[in-house]
Design an enzyme around this catalytic site. Sequence first.
Site, PDB file in Angstrom:
ATOM      1  N   GLU A 185      43.782 -21.233  -3.346  1.00 18.85           N
ATOM      2  CA  GLU A 185      44.954 -20.348  -3.293  1.00 18.85           C
ATOM      3  C   GLU A 185      45.758 -20.428  -4.587  1.00 18.85           C
ATOM      4  OE1 GLU A 185      45.305 -18.196  -1.093  1.00 18.85           O
ATOM      5  OE2 GLU A 185      44.507 -18.913   0.811  1.00 18.85           O
ATOM      6  N   GLU A 214      50.411 -15.562  -1.931  1.00 15.93           N
ATOM      7  CA  GLU A 214      49.636 -16.747  -2.327  1.00 15.93           C
ATOM      8  C   GLU A 214      50.502 -18.008  -2.202  1.00 15.93           C
ATOM      9  OE1 GLU A 214      46.743 -16.167  -2.212  1.00 15.93           O
ATOM     10  OE2 GLU A 214      46.275 -14.238  -3.118  1.00 15.93           O
ATOM     11  N   HIS A 271      50.363 -18.913   1.318  1.00 12.90           N
ATOM     12  CA  HIS A 271      49.075 -19.533   1.654  1.00 12.90           C
ATOM     13  C   HIS A 271      49.030 -20.977   1.156  1.00 12.90           C
ATOM     14  CE1 HIS A 271      47.238 -15.217   1.683  1.00 12.90           C
ATOM     15  NE2 HIS A 271      48.169 -15.399   2.590  1.00 12.90           N
ATOM     16  N   TYR A 331      51.494 -27.470   4.910  1.00 11.32           N
ATOM     17  CA  TYR A 331      51.899 -27.615   6.316  1.00 11.32           C
ATOM     18  C   TYR A 331      50.771 -28.242   7.148  1.00 11.32           C
ATOM     19  CZ  TYR A 331      53.572 -25.829  10.917  1.00 11.32           C
ATOM     20  OH  TYR A 331      53.984 -25.683  12.221  1.00 11.32           O
ATOM     21  N   GLU A 370      38.278 -13.935  -3.453  1.00 10.90           N
ATOM     22  CA  GLU A 370      38.967 -13.559  -2.215  1.00 10.90           C
ATOM     23  C   GLU A 370      38.072 -12.782  -1.256  1.00 10.90           C
ATOM     24  OE1 GLU A 370      42.498 -11.689  -4.286  1.00 10.90           O
ATOM     25  OE2 GLU A 370      43.522 -13.181  -3.046  1.00 10.90           O
ATOM     26  N   GLU A 393      44.447 -11.419   2.915  1.00 13.90           N
ATOM     27  CA  GLU A 393      43.367 -11.357   1.924  1.00 13.90           C
ATOM     28  C   GLU A 393      42.637 -10.012   1.966  1.00 13.90           C
ATOM     29  OE1 GLU A 393      43.261 -13.319  -0.443  1.00 13.90           O
ATOM     30  OE2 GLU A 393      44.339 -15.047   0.353  1.00 13.90           O
ATOM     31  N   HIS A 412      44.568  -7.931  -0.293  1.00 16.27           N
ATOM     32  CA  HIS A 412      44.362  -8.295  -1.705  1.00 16.27           C
ATOM     33  C   HIS A 412      43.054  -7.694  -2.206  1.00 16.27           C
ATOM     34  CE1 HIS A 412      46.884 -12.212  -0.918  1.00 16.27           C
ATOM     35  NE2 HIS A 412      47.532 -11.097  -0.655  1.00 16.27           N
TER      36      HIS A 412
HETATM   37 MN    MN Z   1      44.773 -13.709  -1.983  1.00 20.86          MN
HETATM   38 FE    FE Z   2      45.504 -16.237  -0.529  1.00 20.48          FE
END
Ligand code: MN
Ligand code: FE
Length: 331
Positions: free
Chosen positions: A73, A104, A107, A113, A177, A211, A214
């Site tokens: 990421e 991003e 992500h 987390y 991606e 994604e 993207h």
């Molecule tokens: Mn992405």
């Molecule tokens: Fe991503």
Amino acid sequence: MPIINSVKTDPNKILPIRYPWAREHYKAGVANNWVPEEVSMQRDVEQWKSTSVLSATERRLILWNLGFFSTAESLTANNIVLAVYNHLTAPEARQYLLRQAFEEAIHTDTFIYCCDTLGLDPDEIYNMYQTIPSIRDKDDFVVEITRSVFDPGFSTEGMENTRLFLRDLVGFYVIMEGIFFYAGFAMILALKRQNKMVGIGEQFEFIMRDESLHLAFGCDVINTIRAENPDVWSREFQEELVTLIRRAVELEKRYAYDACPQGLLGINPEQFCEYVEYITERRLDRIGLTKQYGTANPFPWMSQSTDLSKEKNFFETRVTEYQTGAALEWD
Ligand code: MN
Ligand code: FE
């Protein structure tokens, strides 16, 4: 005014819009807003700590995917901010890139987390891109294809440089991606279907939804550059891109075998490889390259069942309703 190689483009003047698709992807991204803390990790933590829920195979698959995505990421974010943003001067394309960069960051935050809640060793997870060869090889591959665009002296002027830029876009949007994320998506979502690590599963669903936008944006940029610079898209160049994509597919298959050597309940590792071929076929088609595999989708549930459960998740588990449009599109 073309999308690259335009000294006359004023990056501050977004209206009138010249590339409406860029603005549409921006709006769709905003409509999909989410943050990882909205997903409860309670059950995941219990399952991870229990010695009877997850098999060694399943644990390996989870670690491999957290290891790959945790650094992939930020590699992607760096490419957008440090390379692509410089050269894509159309203001509406830049507006999208700012949104993508934010996603991003979300992500990247998701993997922080996950590591924190499961109590994983960050030194182990965040070094896997160097210590696990099947992960390292994927990252090295995209970094290698895109190296020249990071050169501070790089410009997109001229046919060869336009091709270098296209290679970067194919490297990150189509390969990273669009291909390298997908064996991992399928594994984690297959696990979720067995009610295992559903918190991570839901986070992967949110990431996958982002994604696919993207990827859609990246393909639209590639196709716009192709349309505006038809000479660039020679037969030789197409063959070169196909060769790169085929090599990427082999790396992704190796990764799939390495992350999940025994397969999962009802799924053998060959099926993860078929899935990689199936999604690659769609990517090739989308940017006008010749299809290579003719493989059928071994996991129809990847595109169907996931968005139904997502609607349910939104109402059951979300504290705040950010969803403002029906932008539930999957690829
Ligand atoms: Mn992405
Ligand atoms: Fe991503």
